[in-house]
Design an enzyme around this catalytic site. Structure first.
Site, PDB file in Angstrom:
ATOM      1  N   LYS A   5       0.815  -1.224   0.000  1.00  0.00           N
ATOM      2  CA  LYS A   5       0.000   0.000   0.000  1.00  0.00           C
ATOM      3  C   LYS A   5       0.850   1.276   0.000  1.00  0.00           C
ATOM      4  CE  LYS A   5      -4.099  -2.061   2.149  1.00  0.00           C
ATOM      5  NZ  LYS A   5      -5.113  -1.976   3.196  1.00  0.00           N
ATOM      6  N   ASP A  30      -9.967   2.588   2.470  1.00  0.00           N
ATOM      7  CA  ASP A  30     -10.034   1.973   3.806  1.00  0.00           C
ATOM      8  C   ASP A  30     -10.621   2.964   4.828  1.00  0.00           C
ATOM      9  OD1 ASP A  30      -9.063  -0.519   3.153  1.00  0.00           O
ATOM     10  OD2 ASP A  30      -6.975  -0.002   3.559  1.00  0.00           O
ATOM     11  N   GLY A  83      -1.540  -2.036  17.536  1.00  0.00           N
ATOM     12  CA  GLY A  83      -0.744  -2.121  16.306  1.00  0.00           C
ATOM     13  C   GLY A  83      -0.517  -0.744  15.717  1.00  0.00           C
ATOM     14  N   GLY A 140     -13.980  -7.540  10.807  1.00  0.00           N
ATOM     15  CA  GLY A 140     -13.557  -6.633   9.740  1.00  0.00           C
ATOM     16  C   GLY A 140     -14.207  -6.854   8.385  1.00  0.00           C
TER      17      GLY A 140
HETATM   18  P1  NAP Z   1       0.868  -4.107   8.997  1.00  0.00           P
HETATM   19  O1  NAP Z   1       1.178  -2.838   8.294  1.00  0.00           O
HETATM   20  O2  NAP Z   1       1.809  -5.251   8.900  1.00  0.00           O
HETATM   21  O3  NAP Z   1       0.667  -3.704  10.551  1.00  0.00           O
HETATM   22  C1  NAP Z   1       0.321  -4.590  11.530  1.00  0.00           C
HETATM   23  C2  NAP Z   1       0.845  -4.073  12.863  1.00  0.00           C
HETATM   24  O4  NAP Z   1       0.465  -4.995  13.858  1.00  0.00           O
HETATM   25  C3  NAP Z   1       2.351  -3.962  12.944  1.00  0.00           C
HETATM   26  O5  NAP Z   1       2.800  -2.717  12.532  1.00  0.00           O
HETATM   27  C4  NAP Z   1       2.651  -4.245  14.408  1.00  0.00           C
HETATM   28  O6  NAP Z   1       2.591  -3.059  15.164  1.00  0.00           O
HETATM   29  C5  NAP Z   1       1.482  -5.130  14.842  1.00  0.00           C
HETATM   30  N1  NAP Z   1       1.910  -6.527  14.890  1.00  0.00           N
HETATM   31  C6  NAP Z   1       2.395  -7.297  13.882  1.00  0.00           C
HETATM   32  N2  NAP Z   1       2.663  -8.532  14.324  1.00  0.00           N
HETATM   33  C7  NAP Z   1       2.344  -8.551  15.642  1.00  0.00           C
HETATM   34  C8  NAP Z   1       2.413  -9.533  16.665  1.00  0.00           C
HETATM   35  N3  NAP Z   1       2.851 -10.771  16.410  1.00  0.00           N
HETATM   36  N4  NAP Z   1       2.005  -9.191  17.894  1.00  0.00           N
HETATM   37  C9  NAP Z   1       1.539  -7.946  18.178  1.00  0.00           C
HETATM   38  N5  NAP Z   1       1.473  -6.969  17.242  1.00  0.00           N
HETATM   39  C10 NAP Z   1       1.862  -7.274  15.998  1.00  0.00           C
HETATM   40  O7  NAP Z   1      -0.535  -4.674   8.539  1.00  0.00           O
HETATM   41  P2  NAP Z   1      -1.854  -3.828   8.210  1.00  0.00           P
HETATM   42  O8  NAP Z   1      -1.949  -3.601   6.781  1.00  0.00           O
HETATM   43  O9  NAP Z   1      -1.927  -2.665   9.130  1.00  0.00           O
HETATM   44  O10 NAP Z   1      -2.987  -4.907   8.571  1.00  0.00           O
HETATM   45  C11 NAP Z   1      -3.166  -5.320   9.899  1.00  0.00           C
HETATM   46  C12 NAP Z   1      -4.357  -6.238  10.026  1.00  0.00           C
HETATM   47  O11 NAP Z   1      -5.536  -5.571   9.637  1.00  0.00           O
HETATM   48  C13 NAP Z   1      -4.277  -7.491   9.177  1.00  0.00           C
HETATM   49  O12 NAP Z   1      -4.830  -8.564   9.899  1.00  0.00           O
HETATM   50  C14 NAP Z   1      -5.156  -7.161   7.992  1.00  0.00           C
HETATM   51  O13 NAP Z   1      -5.723  -8.321   7.396  1.00  0.00           O
HETATM   52  C15 NAP Z   1      -6.220  -6.327   8.654  1.00  0.00           C
HETATM   53  N6  NAP Z   1      -6.853  -5.385   7.714  1.00  0.00           N
HETATM   54  C16 NAP Z   1      -8.171  -5.547   7.470  1.00  0.00           C
HETATM   55  C17 NAP Z   1      -8.815  -4.677   6.617  1.00  0.00           C
HETATM   56  C18 NAP Z   1     -10.285  -4.865   6.371  1.00  0.00           C
HETATM   57  O14 NAP Z   1     -10.785  -4.334   5.390  1.00  0.00           O
HETATM   58  N7  NAP Z   1     -10.990  -5.553   7.224  1.00  0.00           N
HETATM   59  C19 NAP Z   1      -8.112  -3.648   5.998  1.00  0.00           C
HETATM   60  C20 NAP Z   1      -6.761  -3.506   6.274  1.00  0.00           C
HETATM   61  C21 NAP Z   1      -6.129  -4.384   7.140  1.00  0.00           C
HETATM   62  P3  NAP Z   1       3.667  -2.801  16.347  1.00  0.00           P
HETATM   63  O15 NAP Z   1       5.002  -3.193  15.769  1.00  0.00           O
HETATM   64  O16 NAP Z   1       3.534  -1.355  16.590  1.00  0.00           O
HETATM   65  O17 NAP Z   1       3.304  -3.619  17.521  1.00  0.00           O
END
Ligand code: NAP
Length: 418
Positions: A62, A98, A122, A218
């Site tokens: 993204k 989003d 997160g 979600g």
């Molecule tokens: P991302 O950029 O990888 O961010 C996820 C964040 O979660 C990381 O920056 C980290 O934050 C934290 N994290 C990662 N692994 C972790 C762990 N093992 N334990 C605790 N914290 C952890 O991903 P994203 O794009 O933001 O997406 C995150 C989630 O949202 C995914 O599950 C995705 O499928 C979902 N999502 C859903 C929608 C929807 O339409 N429903 C849209 C977008 C995303 P820290 O390092 O600060 O702890």
């Protein structure tokens, strides 16, 4: 449904096999919606040369796509990520739908955030969008990050939190059953939102349900952002009611139909037939156990005892119940293991298939033989009652039983969504 068969849309990301986006877009329009699994080095070339009219973008690209775009919307610029790319006279344009998706999810949840302390778990891409929406709605936003000032070691600073939003992937398929926080630490909670939609109920949401805290997954956000993306793709308007229709359809199609009930009540026979009739796949936890153990269930009981069998059964339940859109038959004693409750409910509605005790066979069923069917039923009845979301009657004809199960499932599903 919009008709644009000539239009080439798609989704770029790294791992897309579990994406629900093709199903959602197929409900919105009949354009081609292709999944493009790209390695990081290929993203630029794809954007410059790819034969697409418009595309969605997901994890982890993204931000990656942004330098290749001629124009970026103010919203996408503010959030710092793009999930929708269209072609304009100037070249490629990036938008972020989003923001709309999470706003819609929040509104649908009915969870109030204005002047409330909201913890956002997160600090990745989705977190930035969620924080922007919450701040615009007047919430007090605290980001909990593993490496931040507010982290999982000092959550007691925020015991007064009213809302928790999970934007981490913790608990997402295939790591079902994990939860990022213990909700009992927050006595003032009035809402939990999880951006994860697979499983339908993460451990976080199952825990919220047990505490009677309003919660939402979600899928609504995913469908809402897709509707907005489709509007941008085709430069059109689609009524918001489509978001609700499509969310309910995808949720129902992907929910498992899980059968519990006394040994010999017809779970496997009716379950297989129902799977055939509805185009779902079928799984039988007893078959999984037999296959893995390499011996029959009476032999497992005789050689290793019931406790060992129940452990194998729990593993089989966890494996089968992670799937989506299956009909799953379980063994008669599945309700004896408490931890099977959450595993079965994470992605499914549990239907108790009832049959006249006099018609139940006991051959090949070790506990029915040892305990006697009436005694066994008396022990298990309260557990079947607790585990089930609905009840269906077994009939002499398996087709009628399958119909009863489907009606019970549909009614339980509708009741939950009201
Ligand atoms: P991302 O950029 O990888 O961010 C996820 C964040 O979660 C990381 O920056 C980290 O934050 C934290 N994290 C990662 N692994 C972790 C762990 N093992 N334990 C605790 N914290 C952890 O991903 P994203 O794009 O933001 O997406 C995150 C989630 O949202 C995914 O599950 C995705 O499928 C979902 N999502 C859903 C929608 C929807 O339409 N429903 C849209 C977008 C995303 P820290 O390092 O600060 O702890």
């Amino acid at each position: 449904m919009i008709h644009r068969k000539d239009f080439q849309a798609g989704l770029i990301g790294r791992k897309l096999s579990h994406s629900f986006s093709p199903q959602i877009h197929a409900e919105l329009a009949d354009y081609n919606y292709t999944l493009f699994e790209l390695e990081p080095d290929d993203v630029g070339t794809f954007l410059q040369n790819g034969s697409f009219d418009a595309t969605n973008v997901t994890i982890p690209y993204k931000k990656t796509v942004m330098p290749y775009l001629a124009e970026i919307s103010d919203e996408a610029q503010k959030i710092g990520s793009v999930n929708t790319i269209t072609r304009t006279a100037k070249g490629l344009r990036g938008d972020n739908t989003d923001y709309f998706g999470f706003s819609y999810m929040l509104q649908k949840s009915g969870i109030a955030v204005k002047n409330k302390k909201c913890l956002v778990l997160g600090s990745g891409g989705a977190s930035v969008t969620v924080c922007a929406v919450l701040e615009d709605m007047g919430a007090e936003v605290i980001v909990i990050s593993r490496t931040g000032e507010n982290n999982y070691e000092n959550l007691d600073r925020h015991k007064d939190a009213a809302v928790i939003v999970n934007t981490t992937p913790v608990g997402m398929y295939p790591n079902n059953g994990e939860s990022p926080v213990d909700l009992s630490l927050f006595p003032a909670l009035s809402g939990v939102l999880d951006l994860i939609y697979n499983p339908a109920r993460t451990q976080l949401l199952l825990d919220a349900q047990k505490l009677h805290i309003p919660c939402i997954n979600g899928l609504t956000m995913l469908t809402a952002q897709a509707k907005k993306a489709c509007e941008l793709f085709l430069d059109t308007r689609i009524d918001d009611s489509e978001i609700d229709r499509i969310t309910a359809k995808i949720a129902q199609d992907s929910e498992n139909i899980i059968l519990i009930g006394m040994p010999g009540c017809g779970k496997s026979t009716a379950g297989k037939l129902l799977a055939e009739q509805t185009g779902r796949q079928f799984a039988d936890t007893d078959e999984v156990i037999v296959q893995k153990a390499g011996m029959s269930i009476p032999d497992i009981f005789a050689k290793y005892g019931e406790a060992h069998f129940r452990r194998l059964e729990h593993e089989a339940v966890c494996e089968c119940a992670k799937k989506s859109g299956f009909v799953i038959a379980t063994g008669g004693g599945v309700i004896k293991t408490e931890s099977n409750f959450d595993a079965l409910h994470q992605n499914g509605k549990v239907i108790w298939l009832q049959r006249d005790l006099q018609l139940l066979p006991s051959d090949g069923r070790p506990l029915s033989q040892q305990e006697g069917i009436v005694k066994l039923f008396a022990q298990r009845k309260p557990l079947y009652e607790r585990f089930c979301d609905a009840v269906a009657q077994c009939e002499a004809e398996a087709t009628l039983t399958a119909q009863n199960i489907l009606s019970a499932f549909t009614a339980a599903f509708k009741e939950e969504r009201q």
